[in-house]
Design a protein around this motif. Structure first.
Motif, PDB file in Angstrom:
ATOM      1  N   ILE A 188       0.860  -1.024   0.048  1.00  0.00           N
ATOM      2  CA  ILE A 188      -0.063   0.026   0.092  1.00  0.00           C
ATOM      3  C   ILE A 188       0.761   0.564  -0.163  1.00  0.00           C
ATOM      4  O   ILE A 188       0.307   2.386  -0.532  1.00  0.00           O
ATOM      5  N   ALA A 189       1.850   1.601   0.682  1.00  0.00           N
ATOM      6  CA  ALA A 189       2.366   2.383   0.657  1.00  0.00           C
ATOM      7  C   ALA A 189       2.726   2.775  -0.737  1.00  0.00           C
ATOM      8  O   ALA A 189       3.578   4.050  -0.876  1.00  0.00           O
ATOM      9  N   LEU A 190       3.428   1.658  -2.014  1.00  0.00           N
ATOM     10  CA  LEU A 190       4.049   2.238  -3.281  1.00  0.00           C
ATOM     11  C   LEU A 190       3.480   2.052  -3.883  1.00  0.00           C
ATOM     12  O   LEU A 190       3.177   3.448  -4.737  1.00  0.00           O
ATOM     13  N   LYS A 191       1.950   2.010  -3.147  1.00  0.00           N
ATOM     14  CA  LYS A 191       0.627   1.687  -4.035  1.00  0.00           C
ATOM     15  C   LYS A 191       0.444   3.855  -3.808  1.00  0.00           C
ATOM     16  O   LYS A 191      -0.499   4.181  -5.134  1.00  0.00           O
ATOM     17  N   PHE A 192       0.315   4.014  -2.496  1.00  0.00           N
ATOM     18  CA  PHE A 192      -0.641   5.586  -2.587  1.00  0.00           C
ATOM     19  C   PHE A 192       0.118   6.166  -2.128  1.00  0.00           C
ATOM     20  O   PHE A 192      -0.280   7.349  -1.760  1.00  0.00           O
ATOM     21  N   ARG A 193       1.806   6.319  -1.996  1.00  0.00           N
ATOM     22  CA  ARG A 193       2.404   6.776  -1.821  1.00  0.00           C
ATOM     23  C   ARG A 193       2.498   8.294  -2.227  1.00  0.00           C
ATOM     24  O   ARG A 193       3.125   9.614  -1.486  1.00  0.00           O
ATOM     25  N   ASN A 194       1.605   8.657  -3.095  1.00  0.00           N
ATOM     26  CA  ASN A 194       1.959  10.481  -3.711  1.00  0.00           C
ATOM     27  C   ASN A 194       0.725  10.696  -3.739  1.00  0.00           C
ATOM     28  O   ASN A 194      -0.292  11.451  -4.390  1.00  0.00           O
ATOM     29  N   ARG A 195      -0.553   9.770  -2.874  1.00  0.00           N
ATOM     30  CA  ARG A 195      -1.505  10.653  -3.075  1.00  0.00           C
ATOM     31  C   ARG A 195      -1.863  10.762  -1.511  1.00  0.00           C
ATOM     32  O   ARG A 195      -3.201  11.595  -0.984  1.00  0.00           O
ATOM     33  N   THR A 196      -1.504  10.137  -0.544  1.00  0.00           N
ATOM     34  CA  THR A 196      -2.042  10.369   1.206  1.00  0.00           C
ATOM     35  C   THR A 196      -1.626  11.400   1.695  1.00  0.00           C
ATOM     36  O   THR A 196      -0.859  12.022   1.102  1.00  0.00           O
ATOM     37  N   GLN A 197      -2.996  11.677   2.810  1.00  0.00           N
ATOM     38  CA  GLN A 197      -2.150  12.658   3.430  1.00  0.00           C
ATOM     39  C   GLN A 197      -2.077  12.097   5.113  1.00  0.00           C
ATOM     40  O   GLN A 197      -2.510  11.182   5.383  1.00  0.00           O
ATOM     41  N   LEU A 198      -1.674  12.649   5.801  1.00  0.00           N
ATOM     42  CA  LEU A 198      -1.328  12.022   7.716  1.00  0.00           C
ATOM     43  C   LEU A 198      -2.578  12.471   7.989  1.00  0.00           C
ATOM     44  O   LEU A 198      -2.921  13.221   8.709  1.00  0.00           O
ATOM     45  N   LEU A 199      -3.103  11.393   8.607  1.00  0.00           N
ATOM     46  CA  LEU A 199      -3.906  11.169   9.314  1.00  0.00           C
ATOM     47  C   LEU A 199      -4.000  11.620  11.171  1.00  0.00           C
ATOM     48  O   LEU A 199      -4.786  11.578  11.508  1.00  0.00           O
ATOM     49  N   ASP A 200      -2.783  10.874  11.832  1.00  0.00           N
ATOM     50  CA  ASP A 200      -2.654  10.769  12.866  1.00  0.00           C
ATOM     51  C   ASP A 200      -2.591  12.461  13.507  1.00  0.00           C
ATOM     52  O   ASP A 200      -2.880  12.628  14.819  1.00  0.00           O
ATOM     53  N   PRO A 201      -2.483  13.669  12.678  1.00  0.00           N
ATOM     54  CA  PRO A 201      -2.814  14.968  13.534  1.00  0.00           C
ATOM     55  C   PRO A 201      -4.013  15.613  13.803  1.00  0.00           C
ATOM     56  O   PRO A 201      -3.954  16.036  14.676  1.00  0.00           O
ATOM     57  N   TYR A 202      -5.302  14.513  13.240  1.00  0.00           N
ATOM     58  CA  TYR A 202      -6.486  14.786  13.935  1.00  0.00           C
ATOM     59  C   TYR A 202      -7.010  13.873  13.844  1.00  0.00           C
ATOM     60  O   TYR A 202      -7.527  14.301  15.599  1.00  0.00           O
ATOM     61  N   LEU A 203      -6.159  12.484  14.415  1.00  0.00           N
ATOM     62  CA  LEU A 203      -6.679  11.428  15.201  1.00  0.00           C
ATOM     63  C   LEU A 203      -6.154  11.342  16.420  1.00  0.00           C
ATOM     64  O   LEU A 203      -6.664  11.354  17.301  1.00  0.00           O
ATOM     65  N   SER A 204      -4.874  11.736  16.508  1.00  0.00           N
ATOM     66  CA  SER A 204      -4.198  12.303  18.458  1.00  0.00           C
ATOM     67  C   SER A 204      -4.870  13.462  18.508  1.00  0.00           C
ATOM     68  O   SER A 204      -5.093  12.932  20.327  1.00  0.00           O
ATOM     69  N   GLU A 205      -5.721  14.092  18.161  1.00  0.00           N
ATOM     70  CA  GLU A 205      -6.211  15.233  19.137  1.00  0.00           C
ATOM     71  C   GLU A 205      -7.563  14.879  19.923  1.00  0.00           C
ATOM     72  O   GLU A 205      -8.143  15.248  20.264  1.00  0.00           O
ATOM     73  N   MET A 206      -8.090  13.946  19.065  1.00  0.00           N
ATOM     74  CA  MET A 206      -9.026  12.812  18.667  1.00  0.00           C
ATOM     75  C   MET A 206      -9.026  12.438  19.856  1.00  0.00           C
ATOM     76  O   MET A 206      -9.448  12.556  21.126  1.00  0.00           O
TER      77      MET A 206
ATOM     78  N   TRP B 280       1.444  12.267  28.037  1.00  0.00           N
ATOM     79  CA  TRP B 280      -0.348  11.428  28.227  1.00  0.00           C
ATOM     80  C   TRP B 280      -0.356  10.398  28.615  1.00  0.00           C
ATOM     81  O   TRP B 280       0.367   9.249  28.008  1.00  0.00           O
ATOM     82  N   LEU B 281      -1.923  10.054  28.905  1.00  0.00           N
ATOM     83  CA  LEU B 281      -1.559   8.739  29.057  1.00  0.00           C
ATOM     84  C   LEU B 281      -2.772   7.997  28.184  1.00  0.00           C
ATOM     85  O   LEU B 281      -3.690   8.308  28.275  1.00  0.00           O
ATOM     86  N   GLY B 282      -3.421   6.841  27.604  1.00  0.00           N
ATOM     87  CA  GLY B 282      -4.683   6.686  27.123  1.00  0.00           C
ATOM     88  C   GLY B 282      -4.041   5.351  26.803  1.00  0.00           C
ATOM     89  O   GLY B 282      -4.029   4.300  27.571  1.00  0.00           O
ATOM     90  N   LEU B 283      -5.124   4.680  25.581  1.00  0.00           N
ATOM     91  CA  LEU B 283      -4.744   3.432  24.916  1.00  0.00           C
ATOM     92  C   LEU B 283      -3.370   3.163  24.861  1.00  0.00           C
ATOM     93  O   LEU B 283      -2.864   1.948  25.221  1.00  0.00           O
ATOM     94  N   ASP B 284      -2.405   4.130  24.953  1.00  0.00           N
ATOM     95  CA  ASP B 284      -0.986   4.131  24.606  1.00  0.00           C
ATOM     96  C   ASP B 284      -0.470   4.406  26.368  1.00  0.00           C
ATOM     97  O   ASP B 284      -0.777   5.203  26.205  1.00  0.00           O
ATOM     98  N   VAL B 285       0.273   3.703  26.697  1.00  0.00           N
ATOM     99  CA  VAL B 285       1.081   3.650  27.981  1.00  0.00           C
ATOM    100  C   VAL B 285       1.867   5.584  27.856  1.00  0.00           C
ATOM    101  O   VAL B 285       1.875   6.190  28.319  1.00  0.00           O
ATOM    102  N   HIS B 286       2.487   5.743  27.123  1.00  0.00           N
ATOM    103  CA  HIS B 286       2.698   7.327  25.681  1.00  0.00           C
ATOM    104  C   HIS B 286       2.167   6.983  25.267  1.00  0.00           C
ATOM    105  O   HIS B 286       2.174   7.130  24.106  1.00  0.00           O
ATOM    106  N   ASP B 287       0.961   8.071  25.274  1.00  0.00           N
ATOM    107  CA  ASP B 287      -0.066   8.017  24.506  1.00  0.00           C
ATOM    108  C   ASP B 287      -0.016   8.937  23.123  1.00  0.00           C
ATOM    109  O   ASP B 287       1.223  10.696  23.705  1.00  0.00           O
TER     110      ASP B 287
END
Length: 415
Positions: free
Chosen positions: A140-158, A333-340
């Motif tokens: 998937i990395a090779l297939k979509f590497r030029n199309r993807t945007q980072l989800l982590d900034p939005y998901l981490s805020e949630m 931070w603490l949550g689903l991960d101990v270093h969340d």
């Protein structure tokens, strides 16, 4: 339903044409034909509630599709039941479900030329890491590497803001870990080994259908000055301290508690002096946690208290030597991960505490053998850590059931 609401909330933060792809972990081999115990990727679990390995979720405002392992009667005899493709839509509230092996063939049909593609893969590294050991993620990395945007900034805020259900799980985890820490105080005595006390945590956690949220640190004497010590196999000596950093996981949510106490049940005077500085630093740091306060405030407060205390004892001349004795941050931070997940800054500005955040507060002092320090303080390593929820009127210590007052510890251990 809670996972469905989370997906909806996430999509509301993205553009109208957003398509989100998240994947979970594969099983990891321990040796030969034995795997490590499996745990799903935290973000995948957060959005789907699905806990089997090798699965991918794809969702947009109008569609939710899950790719997972199909039923396999022979493998289920050996490894347990699988949800399977047929039951997945009803169980996971998905529109469609397919065999994970068909993902690369079907994914294009779930996208349009206008789709904005967001992704998250285990470890928050993402599929652009083509060195991934997961072959599907690698493809998937090779297939979509030029199309993807980072989800982590939005998901981490949630994930940074916990809802009432998450807080309940974290309170349960903190209560269980607190119970284990106090049981360890009662069981500890000179002549045992660190692993005997580690076993107290193992036993209690398993009895409550829980497990460690991270490898425990059970460090006697000079071992307490090793921040991530985990050999846990040395003799517990009379007159020394035992530092235990251990927490458990309840329905994915972690606790993270540290207590330090005398192996023989009585603090020596030098141990008391250092312990009281750390305890004062921790209490002062916790007191600074209120909505709207900068998240680095607890660390600043703890550093000030420790600096003043060590100077007063003659261990330091000035603040320039602080990192020799206190070399880590005061919390995470603490949550689903101990270093969340979650940053400490937003747009290069220190973040403010908000209601629903959970942070640890864990100042410490670690004094190794040194010609610059009076020998009566050598090999004293003390850390005190609690889990703290930010509330509307200030804060709530989730782990308050674990005693930490010097007199309370001595009284409990005298039993």
């Amino acid at each position: 339903m809670i996972h469905q609401n989370r997906r909806k909330e996430l999509l509301s933060k993205l553009d109208d044409n957003a398509v989100v792809i998240v994947s979970t972990n594969s099983e990891q081999k321990r040796n030969s034909d034995v795997n490590y115990p499996f745990r799903p990727d935290s973000s995948f679990w957060y959005l789907t509630g699905f806990i089997e390995p090798d699965a991918i979720a794809v969702f947009s405002k109008n569609n939710y599709t899950i790719f997972l392992k199909p039923k396999d009667i022979t493998k289920e005899i050996w490894n347990g039941l699988r949800l399977g493709v047929e039951m997945a839509p009803k169980t996971l509230l998905a529109n469609n479900a397919y065999d994970i092996d068909t993902f690369l063939d079907k994914i294009e049909s779930l996208l349009t030329s206008e789709s904005s593609l967001y992704f998250d893969a285990p470890g928050n590294i993402g599929w652009k890491d083509v060195s991934s050991t997961n072959k599907l993620n690698q493809s998937i990395a090779l297939k979509f590497r030029n199309r993807t945007q980072l989800l982590d900034p939005y998901l981490s805020e949630m994930r940074l803001i916990k809802d009432s259900t998450e807080i309940q799980h974290m309170q349960t985890a903190a209560d269980l870990a607190s119970k284990a820490h106090m049981q360890a105080m009662i069981r500890t005595r000179p002549g045992l080994y660190e692993y005997h006390i580690t076993a107290e945590f193992d036993t209690l956690f398993r009895k409550e259908d829980s497990e460690h949220s991270y490898p425990p640190i059970v460090a006697g004497g000079e071992n307490a000055c090793i921040l991530h010590y985990n050999e846990n196999n040395k003799l517990l000596n009379d007159g020394e301290l035992l530092l235990i950093d251990a927490g458990c996981e309840i329905l994915g949510y972690a606790s993270d508690i540290t207590r330090t106490f005398p192996i023989n049940g009585k603090f020596s005077e030098p141990q008391k002096e250092i312990y009281e500085i750390v305890l004062k630093a921790q209490k002062s740091a916790i007191a600074s946690i209120v909505p709207g306060e900068a998240v680095n405030k607890p660390h600043e407060v703890a550093c000030d208290v420790i600096t003043q205390g060590l100077i007063k004892l003659g261990i330091m001349d000035d603040a320039s030597s602080l990192r020799d004795f206190y070399m880590h941050g005061t919390g995470h931070w603490l949550g689903l991960d101990v270093h969340d997940v979650g940053t400490k800054e937003i747009n290069n500005t220190i973040r403010k505490f908000k209601v629903g955040m959970v942070t640890t507060v864990e100042p410490g002092i670690y004094i190794r053998k040194s010609d610059k320090v009076d020998s009566k303080y050598w090999n004293i390593g003390i850390r005190i850590e609690d889990d703290v929820l930010v509330t509307e009127d200030g804060h709530h210590i989730l782990s308050k059931a674990a005693i930490k007052e010097l007199e309370d510890i001595e009284q409990l251990m005298s039993q």
